[in-house]
Design a protein around this motif. Structure first.
Motif, PDB file in Angstrom:
ATOM      1  N   GLN A 322       0.734  -1.038   0.010  1.00  0.00           N
ATOM      2  CA  GLN A 322      -0.031   0.050  -0.069  1.00  0.00           C
ATOM      3  C   GLN A 322       0.831   1.345  -0.169  1.00  0.00           C
ATOM      4  OE1 GLN A 322      -3.954  -1.594   2.269  1.00  0.00           O
ATOM      5  NE2 GLN A 322      -2.258  -0.546   3.583  1.00  0.00           N
ATOM      6  N   SER A 326       0.915   3.929  -2.825  1.00  0.00           N
ATOM      7  CA  SER A 326       0.434   5.450  -2.521  1.00  0.00           C
ATOM      8  C   SER A 326       1.529   6.545  -3.037  1.00  0.00           C
ATOM      9  CB  SER A 326       0.394   5.476  -0.924  1.00  0.00           C
ATOM     10  OG  SER A 326       0.509   6.947  -0.699  1.00  0.00           O
ATOM     11  N   LEU A 331      -2.961   5.172  -4.586  1.00  0.00           N
ATOM     12  CA  LEU A 331      -3.826   5.142  -3.457  1.00  0.00           C
ATOM     13  C   LEU A 331      -3.796   6.422  -2.668  1.00  0.00           C
ATOM     14  CD1 LEU A 331      -3.014   1.353  -2.166  1.00  0.00           C
ATOM     15  CD2 LEU A 331      -5.008   2.228  -3.212  1.00  0.00           C
ATOM     16  N   GLU A 333      -2.551   9.561  -0.808  1.00  0.00           N
ATOM     17  CA  GLU A 333      -1.276  10.121  -0.211  1.00  0.00           C
ATOM     18  C   GLU A 333      -0.923   9.725   1.188  1.00  0.00           C
ATOM     19  OE1 GLU A 333       0.488  14.421   0.720  1.00  0.00           O
ATOM     20  OE2 GLU A 333      -0.953  14.397  -1.008  1.00  0.00           O
ATOM     21  N   SER A 336       1.048   6.861   2.155  1.00  0.00           N
ATOM     22  CA  SER A 336       2.795   6.901   2.053  1.00  0.00           C
ATOM     23  C   SER A 336       3.503   7.421   3.091  1.00  0.00           C
ATOM     24  CB  SER A 336       3.149   7.586   0.611  1.00  0.00           C
ATOM     25  OG  SER A 336       2.571   8.818   0.931  1.00  0.00           O
ATOM     26  N   SER A 348      -0.841   3.174   6.911  1.00  0.00           N
ATOM     27  CA  SER A 348      -1.044   2.006   6.149  1.00  0.00           C
ATOM     28  C   SER A 348      -1.346   0.799   6.914  1.00  0.00           C
ATOM     29  CB  SER A 348       0.049   1.943   5.096  1.00  0.00           C
ATOM     30  OG  SER A 348      -0.166   0.644   4.353  1.00  0.00           O
TER      31      SER A 348
END
Length: 492
Positions: A322, A326, A331, A333, A336, A348
């Motif tokens: 993920q 991101s 995905l 922001e 991340s 995440s």
């Protein structure tokens, strides 16, 4: 110790941070082999492979799977040397076959790791409920126990990855040790003597080999995640290939020998009946026979910790997938982000924890049986998805090196990936052909047939990559600037 590199703190957007660290090959192997969860495989998947698959010949399928995946790993390792990004499958597919296919691969990878994770939550919920009732008389539903484990995994996944790797390392050594002791004792006390019956061709192709192959390949899911930890590896160009080969070979040898020992413990003529009596408790009954009550109790505890190590490791893998998606801009922001103190992809991790909890609640509402339905069904989905994904990745490896000529080693970039592709495609076809047997879809006469459950589960494997293609088309049309960033993040 994993640390955050200030010079690399910003990536695609403000506030986004890059995972960095100094994990060695041993630590990474612990993470991915713990995901394979040796005692869970021998105690959970192997009895089901014997019962629903090809019976006495099931151990040979671990060796077959290891050879196929080792061929695949050759190309995977070659890519890891030339593409310094941690996205693994979706990154490599993107470089070889384009951004749209790379994004489709990302979504099927998400399906794979989420499905295998929740399948094990079903099994660990069952084992905890069974253990609690056996030793205390207290009865609690499996899904409640599973939710408790999800909470504990969420706490560890939120924190520092070094903590996770240390926990996994201790648990891994303990579970491998108890299985090794069992095999050693069986060598001297096997009721029908020692034999190579599990490796006889007639036994290997007996029963439902497609179902057996599914359980065998499922045991390896996670080995390829060595590439996911690239940003946190000490020397990624050397560490990642070394960890990948060690994981495949180690898993293959251990499972082949351990499952052979399980067959010998009951004898070729008795192991199928023993598994049919109760596949979930076969390993505990085996330990009680050969190692006494103490061995049974220790194994029960280690079986629980083994499953815990498995879901913890897959949790770490999914959160990093993920995180990578991101960073690529596909995905939200926020996924991340890296925690300022724990240096983990904390948000995440939270999202993955909630996802697992919601799925377990859904299973509870539909009253699914935790072993023969939750575990078996979703392990089947994950195995088919990963086999398809690895086959596509094999093609991506061949195309990438044929186009760029960055690596001219014929074995590493053409022959081994091509052989791996053939093996993976054949494996996928076998799994699909025997899928109704695995999920219990039968007609009025008891014959296997592709019914509603089979089509729904197989449909997931088809729908998730379509989500990726649709998302790529939408980004390219509606957000060209974001698509340019997607190009940089996924395909150079």
């Amino acid at each position: 110790m994993t640390k955050l590199d200030p010079s690399a703190a910003a990536t695609t957007t403000a506030g986004t941070r890059t995972l960095t660290g100094s994990l060695g090959a041993t630590a990474i192997v612990f993470m991915v082999v713990a995901a394979a969860s040796p005692l869970t495989v021998i105690g959970g998947a192997a009895p089901l492979g014997i019962l629903l698959g090809n019976g006495v010949g099931f151990p040979a399928l671990y060796a077959v799977s290891a050879v196929i995946l080792l061929l695949f790993a050759v190309g995977l390792s070659a890519m890891s040397r030339h593409i310094p990004r941690p996205g693994a499958f979706f990154t490599y597919v993107g470089y070889g076959l384009g951004r749209s296919t790379g994004l489709a691969a990302a979504w099927i990878a998400m399906l794979t790791y989420t499905a295998i994770q929740v399948s094990v939550y079903g099994y660990i919920g069952y084992i905890l409920s069974y253990t609690l009732q056996t030793y205390t008389g207290v009865t609690l539903p499996w899904w409640l126990m599973a939710l408790a484990i999800i909470g504990l995994v969420g706490i560890l996944g939120y924190r520092h990855i070094d903590l996770s790797s240390k926990v996994l390392g201790v648990l891994l050594i303990a579970e491998v040790g108890i299985v090794a002791i069992l095999v050693a004792v069986v060598l001297f006390r096997a009721p029908e003597g020692l034999s190579l019956a599990p490796f006889q061709p007639s036994q290997v192709v007996s029963g439902s080999p497609g179902v057996g192959l599914m359980f065998a390949i499922a045991a390896f899911i996670g080995f390829e995640a060595t590439a996911i930890f690239r940003d946190e590896a000490r020397d990624p160009d050397r560490t990642i290939p070394r960890a990948t080969y060690l994981a495949v070979i180690g898993i293959g040898v251990f499972y082949t020998v351990a499952s052979w020992g399980l067959v010998m413990a009951w004898g070729p003529s008795g192991v199928v009946d023993a598994a049919a009596a109760d596949p979930g408790s076969l390993i505990l009954r085996t330990m009680a026979t050969y190692l006494g009550t103490a061995g049974e109790v220790i194994t029960n505890v280690l079986l629980i910790t083994s499953m815990f190590a498995c879901v913890l490791s897959f949790h770490n893998v999914v959160t990093r997938y993920q995180h990578s998606m991101s960073t690529a801009g596909v995905l939200p922001e926020r996924l991340s982000g890296v925690h300022h103190r724990h240096l983990s992809p904390h948000f995440s991790s939270l999202v993955q924890t909630v996802t697992a909890a919601v799925l377990v609640v859904v299973f509870a509402i539909f009253q699914l049986e935790p072993v023969l339905q939750v575990f078996t069904w979703f392990a089947g989905v994950a195995t088919l998805a990963i086999a398809v994904l690895m086959a596509v990745t094999s093609i991506a490896v061949i195309v990438y090196f044929a186009r760029t000529r960055r690596d001219r080693r014929l074995w590493n970039t053409v022959i081994a990936p091509a052989l791996g592709f053939v093996g993976l495609v054949l494996s996928s076809a076998l799994i699909v052909a025997y899928f109704p047997i695995m999920v219990g879809d039968m007609d009025a006469d008891g014959a296997p047939v592709f019914g509603g459950v089979s089509w729904f589960l197989l449909g997931l494997v088809a729908v998730f990559p379509l989500i990726g293609y649709a998302q790529a088309a939408w980004i390219r049309t509606r957000r060209p600037a974001a698509y340019a960033k997607l190009t940089d993040a996924i395909a150079g």
